[in-house]
Design a protein around this motif. Structure first.
Motif, PDB file in Angstrom:
ATOM      1  N   LEU A   1       0.821  -1.219   0.000  1.00  0.00           N
ATOM      2  CA  LEU A   1       0.000   0.000   0.000  1.00  0.00           C
ATOM      3  C   LEU A   1       0.854   1.267   0.000  1.00  0.00           C
ATOM      4  CD1 LEU A   1      -2.962  -0.821   2.432  1.00  0.00           C
ATOM      5  CD2 LEU A   1      -3.011  -0.654  -0.071  1.00  0.00           C
ATOM      6  N   SER A   2       2.065   1.170   0.570  1.00  0.00           N
ATOM      7  CA  SER A   2       2.880   2.380   0.623  1.00  0.00           C
ATOM      8  C   SER A   2       3.397   2.787  -0.765  1.00  0.00           C
ATOM      9  CB  SER A   2       4.034   2.200   1.607  1.00  0.00           C
ATOM     10  OG  SER A   2       4.762   1.056   1.286  1.00  0.00           O
ATOM     11  N   PHE A   3       3.236   1.897  -1.740  1.00  0.00           N
ATOM     12  CA  PHE A   3       3.610   2.256  -3.116  1.00  0.00           C
ATOM     13  C   PHE A   3       2.385   2.597  -3.952  1.00  0.00           C
ATOM     14  CE2 PHE A   3       7.071  -0.413  -1.600  1.00  0.00           C
ATOM     15  CZ  PHE A   3       8.167   0.380  -1.909  1.00  0.00           C
ATOM     16  N   THR A   4       1.271   2.861  -3.266  1.00  0.00           N
ATOM     17  CA  THR A   4       0.036   3.129  -4.019  1.00  0.00           C
ATOM     18  C   THR A   4      -0.601   4.424  -3.566  1.00  0.00           C
ATOM     19  OG1 THR A   4      -1.394   2.039  -2.417  1.00  0.00           O
ATOM     20  CG2 THR A   4      -0.475   0.655  -4.159  1.00  0.00           C
ATOM     21  N   ASP A   5      -1.520   4.902  -4.406  1.00  0.00           N
ATOM     22  CA  ASP A   5      -2.407   5.978  -3.992  1.00  0.00           C
ATOM     23  C   ASP A   5      -3.708   5.279  -3.607  1.00  0.00           C
ATOM     24  OD1 ASP A   5      -3.520   8.446  -3.545  1.00  0.00           O
ATOM     25  OD2 ASP A   5      -4.217   8.664  -5.601  1.00  0.00           O
ATOM     26  N   TYR A   6      -4.025   5.317  -2.315  1.00  0.00           N
ATOM     27  CA  TYR A   6      -5.160   4.526  -1.849  1.00  0.00           C
ATOM     28  C   TYR A   6      -6.010   5.371  -0.923  1.00  0.00           C
ATOM     29  CZ  TYR A   6      -7.684   0.580   0.218  1.00  0.00           C
ATOM     30  OH  TYR A   6      -8.658  -0.286   0.651  1.00  0.00           O
ATOM     31  N   ARG A   7      -7.251   5.609  -1.347  1.00  0.00           N
ATOM     32  CA  ARG A   7      -8.147   6.452  -0.532  1.00  0.00           C
ATOM     33  C   ARG A   7      -9.309   5.646   0.045  1.00  0.00           C
ATOM     34  NH1 ARG A   7      -5.963  11.901  -0.765  1.00  0.00           N
ATOM     35  NH2 ARG A   7      -4.230  11.498  -2.160  1.00  0.00           N
ATOM     36  N   VAL A   8      -9.115   4.346   0.221  1.00  0.00           N
ATOM     37  CA  VAL A   8     -10.087   3.435   0.828  1.00  0.00           C
ATOM     38  C   VAL A   8     -11.343   3.226  -0.014  1.00  0.00           C
ATOM     39  CG1 VAL A   8     -11.338   2.813   2.923  1.00  0.00           C
ATOM     40  CG2 VAL A   8      -9.275   4.167   3.070  1.00  0.00           C
ATOM     41  N   LEU A   9     -11.935   4.318  -0.548  1.00  0.00           N
ATOM     42  CA  LEU A   9     -13.191   4.147  -1.287  1.00  0.00           C
ATOM     43  C   LEU A   9     -12.942   3.579  -2.683  1.00  0.00           C
ATOM     44  CD1 LEU A   9     -15.076   7.341  -0.105  1.00  0.00           C
ATOM     45  CD2 LEU A   9     -15.456   4.960   0.564  1.00  0.00           C
ATOM     46  N   SER A  10     -11.822   3.965  -3.303  1.00  0.00           N
ATOM     47  CA  SER A  10     -11.493   3.375  -4.607  1.00  0.00           C
ATOM     48  C   SER A  10     -10.328   2.407  -4.432  1.00  0.00           C
ATOM     49  CB  SER A  10     -11.122   4.485  -5.599  1.00  0.00           C
ATOM     50  OG  SER A  10     -10.098   5.275  -5.049  1.00  0.00           O
ATOM     51  N   ASP A  11     -10.070   1.580  -5.464  1.00  0.00           N
ATOM     52  CA  ASP A  11      -8.991   0.607  -5.361  1.00  0.00           C
ATOM     53  C   ASP A  11      -7.629   1.303  -5.300  1.00  0.00           C
ATOM     54  OD1 ASP A  11     -10.595  -1.557  -5.294  1.00  0.00           O
ATOM     55  OD2 ASP A  11     -10.602  -1.875  -7.466  1.00  0.00           O
ATOM     56  N   PRO A  12      -6.650   0.649  -4.662  1.00  0.00           N
ATOM     57  CA  PRO A  12      -5.312   1.246  -4.647  1.00  0.00           C
ATOM     58  C   PRO A  12      -4.712   1.313  -6.054  1.00  0.00           C
ATOM     59  CG  PRO A  12      -5.327  -0.938  -3.598  1.00  0.00           C
ATOM     60  CD  PRO A  12      -6.741  -0.578  -3.867  1.00  0.00           C
ATOM     61  N   GLU A  13      -4.003   2.401  -6.305  1.00  0.00           N
ATOM     62  CA  GLU A  13      -3.415   2.588  -7.624  1.00  0.00           C
ATOM     63  C   GLU A  13      -1.905   2.696  -7.480  1.00  0.00           C
ATOM     64  OE1 GLU A  13      -3.229   6.165 -10.884  1.00  0.00           O
ATOM     65  OE2 GLU A  13      -4.983   6.094  -9.570  1.00  0.00           O
ATOM     66  N   TRP A  14      -1.154   1.846  -8.187  1.00  0.00           N
ATOM     67  CA  TRP A  14       0.309   1.790  -8.057  1.00  0.00           C
ATOM     68  C   TRP A  14       0.933   3.100  -8.527  1.00  0.00           C
ATOM     69  CZ3 TRP A  14       3.593  -1.631  -5.858  1.00  0.00           C
ATOM     70  CH2 TRP A  14       4.961  -1.472  -6.133  1.00  0.00           C
ATOM     71  N   ILE A  15       1.705   3.744  -7.677  1.00  0.00           N
ATOM     72  CA  ILE A  15       2.353   4.987  -8.083  1.00  0.00           C
ATOM     73  C   ILE A  15       3.857   4.958  -7.812  1.00  0.00           C
ATOM     74  CG2 ILE A  15       0.329   6.514  -7.866  1.00  0.00           C
ATOM     75  CD1 ILE A  15       1.425   7.237  -5.058  1.00  0.00           C
ATOM     76  N   GLY A  16       4.389   3.754  -7.624  1.00  0.00           N
ATOM     77  CA  GLY A  16       5.827   3.628  -7.413  1.00  0.00           C
ATOM     78  C   GLY A  16       6.284   4.350  -6.173  1.00  0.00           C
TER      79      GLY A  16
END
Lengths: 315, 319
Positions: free
Chosen positions: A60-75
């Protein structure tokens, strides 16, 4: 491990009592099935609530994750952002300041108290009293000290004014808030560490002190030359425990100041909580958790190395 | 890792008989200035430790308005049971206001029940499953035993900070937010320390009785529940007490997953009560009564099990 040797003879002994080999090995197969059944809940708990979340936290620390939507990989974006986040750096500074104060005072108080207890009295009653704060919740401690340290009505300020001083805003003054939180934490935990150090002292054979006395050593000298070196392994352990605990301080801060005034007591864990549950930025909060985790690992290993915790002079 | 095998509390206290003898000798010496100073230090430590509890009680038995007039009195000001009645929802709104309550109705009774359920069930599950696992890791012989134990043991290295947020997400995905299941589940199934602690005890425990029962044809499970667990009741009680204390005092995890009052434990309610107090005129008497209520079970545990806790903590540290 020495403990293995204790169990090893048992099954062998049993096997000799049971002539047919096949029945022994089938009992052993039955043992295996039963064993897996017995540890199944633990394995499940370990996988679902320890191993998986640890790995997921890293992910999760490599993602943009706002709980409501799925985590998105952002390196590495979260970590890059972290580097330029002044609030993160100041909260890290606040945390380190808190840790240094807390750990130094805890070690000083608990070693002194344990040694004094050890030399003066074997009373379990006094040791029990000392452990009392450890048994109550951080929240209770936080509420009680909020009252005792209240600027207008708190007994501490009333005492200070009676002695001719000026009332101090212990939890509302920017300069005072972190030392105050550290003192509350020391009150809460020093009893526990005292008992740990005391247990360490009990493992030192009393003859050593007799010998020291015969050689004409005074109490202070015996403390420096005998107690401290022999106590090093347990002190290393207590130090690591205290540092790790202090780095994760949260409850007391959350209840008393919520990080205020003006972020003066915003410790890392508080900032992480705020990012995750105030701003729902779970990716960023996870990245901070990972950084804190990495720091704890490095610090623990460094401490163990420095204090050579695994070696005891007792041999 | 050098581990002092097993009968933990016993071995901790076993060292004591020789120690007092040495100390009695020392005690017969005249009271040197150094020793007098040490006693003074000890007295100060005990005073600082105990004073907040005394102050909590003194304030909780005071009238909140009267407190302002006489903030330094060592005894309750205008003695009243009011604050306790107030926080338990037993005092009428008018009475509460007259004694300096904030007028916000608080009833901690429900939260006490929640705390009992949360701490009780969680401790029970945790200790039960740890006992089963510890038995499998000590008394049963099976392939891969030490490997599996090593893997589970590694969990002690994973700190809360790394798992709290993902565990929150897991509980949310399972739809267990605001439920006792969500509160209890993460810690109930698996606890590395308890498994380790009990395994050590089992390994050091004489297995003759169990083997005799086995020869008589008793099944493994029967032996576990009828012989092994009763024999290990000491350490099982110890980890139960420590577990109950931890759960009763827990704040962070409930703060994350329990937003609904119907499941919130007392610690959360106390935190909310503190933060919702009006800045200008907080109900300190009520707050202290609430804090004392939250601390009370722990004080009782302390009275009954203080000695055991001190000894077992000493052991868990020296390990």
């Amino acid at each position: 491990m020495t403990t293995e040797r204790i169990t090893a003879p048992a099954p062998a002994g049993r096997a000799t009592l049971r002539p047919p080999r096949s029945s022994a090995s089938s009992a052993r197969r039955g043992d295996a099935r039963l064993a897996w059944l017995l540890i199944a809940p633990s394995i499940l708990g370990f996988i679902v609530f320890a191993a998986y979340p640890a790995l997921r936290g890293v992910y999760l620390s490599f993602t943009d994750y706002r709980v409501l939507s799925d985590p998105e990989w952002i390196g590495l974006d979260n970590f890059v952002e972290l580097g330029g986040d002044a609030k993160f750096w100041s909260s890290l500074g606040t945390t380190i300041y808190f840790v240094i104060l807390t750990v130094a005072l805890t070690m000083l108080v608990s070693v002194t108290t344990a040694v004094v207890l050890h030399r003066l009295t074997s009373s379990t009653a006094i040791r029990s009293v000392v452990i009392l704060p450890f048994l109550i919740s951080n929240v209770v401690a936080a509420v009680v000290f909020s009252w005792m340290l209240d600027r207008q009505l708190g007994i501490v300020n009333i005492a200070i004014e009676a002695l001719g001083g000026d009332a101090v805003g212990f939890l509302t003054d920017k300069g005072w808030v972190v030392p105050t939180l550290a003192l509350i934490t020391v009150w809460k935990t020093a009893g526990y560490t005292t008992i740990l150090v005391f247990a360490g002292l009990q493992t030192i054979p009393p003859q050593i002190y007799e010998a020291g006395k015969l050689d004409g050593a005074g109490e202070v000298q015996m403390f420096r030359r005998l107690t401290l070196p022999l106590l090093r392994p347990i002190m290393a352990m207590v130090l690591v425990l205290t540092v790790i605990g202090a780095f994760q301080v949260f409850d007391i801060v959350q209840v008393t100041t919520k990080g205020g005034p003006a972020n003066a007591s915003l410790v890392l864990q508080m900032y992480i909580y705020d990012k995750a549950f105030g701003q729902f930025d779970f990716g960023y909060a996870s990245a901070m958790s990972l950084v804190l985790f990495a720091m704890l690992i490095v610090i623990s290993f460094a401490q163990m190395r420095l204090l050579r915790a695994s070696e005891s002079d007792q041999g | 890792m050098a581990i002092t095998t097993a009968p933990a509390p016993a071995s901790a206290s076993a060292t004591e008989p020789e120690a007092p003898a040495a100390r009695r000798l020392a005690g017969r010496r005249r009271l040197s200035p150094g020793r007098a100073l040490a006693w003074v230090y000890l007295a100060v430590v005990v005073l600082i430790t105990v004073f907040p509890f005394a102050w909590m009680l003194r304030t909780a038995l005071s009238d909140n308005f009267a407190l302002i007039q006489n903030p330094a009195s060592l005894l309750p000001v205008d003695f009243t049971w009011g604050p306790f009645g107030r926080v338990l929802g037993l005092q009428s709104a008018a009475d509460a206001q007259a004694e300096g309550g904030s007028g916000v109705s608080v009833n901690l009774g429900g939260f006490v029940v929640n705390s009992v359920i949360y701490a009780g069930v969680a401790t029970l599950c945790q200790v039960f499953f740890a006992t089963l696992a510890a038995y499998a890791f000590s008394r049963l012989q099976w392939k891969g035993r030490d490997l599996v134990f090593g893997i589970l043991f590694s969990a002690l290295m994973i700190p809360g900070i790394l798992t709290l947020l993902p565990n929150f997400v897991t509980i949310k995905e399972l739809g267990l937010l605001d439920s006792f299941a969500g509160l209890i589940l993460p810690g109930a199934l698996f606890s590395a320390f308890n498994i380790f602690f009990l395994r050590q005890f089992f390994l050091g425990m004489n297995s003759e009785i169990e083997e005799a029962a086995m020869l008589d044809g008793a099944s493994r499970l029967r032996i576990l529940f009828r012989i092994t667990i009763p024999l290990a009741s000491g350490p099982i009680t110890t980890i139960s007490i420590l577990g109950f204390i931890t759960y009763w005092n827990d704040y962070f995890w409930p703060l994350l997953v329990a937003n609904d009052e119907s499941v919130q434990p007392l610690t959360l309610a106390l935190g909310v009560f503190k933060q919702s107090s009006p800045q200008a005129q907080p109900d300190w008497a009520g707050l202290m009564a609430a804090a004392l209520l939250a601390a009370l079970p722990m004080l009782l545990v302390f009275l009954v099990f203080g000695r055991r806790i001190v000894n077992s903590l000493g052991f868990s540290g020296v390990k």
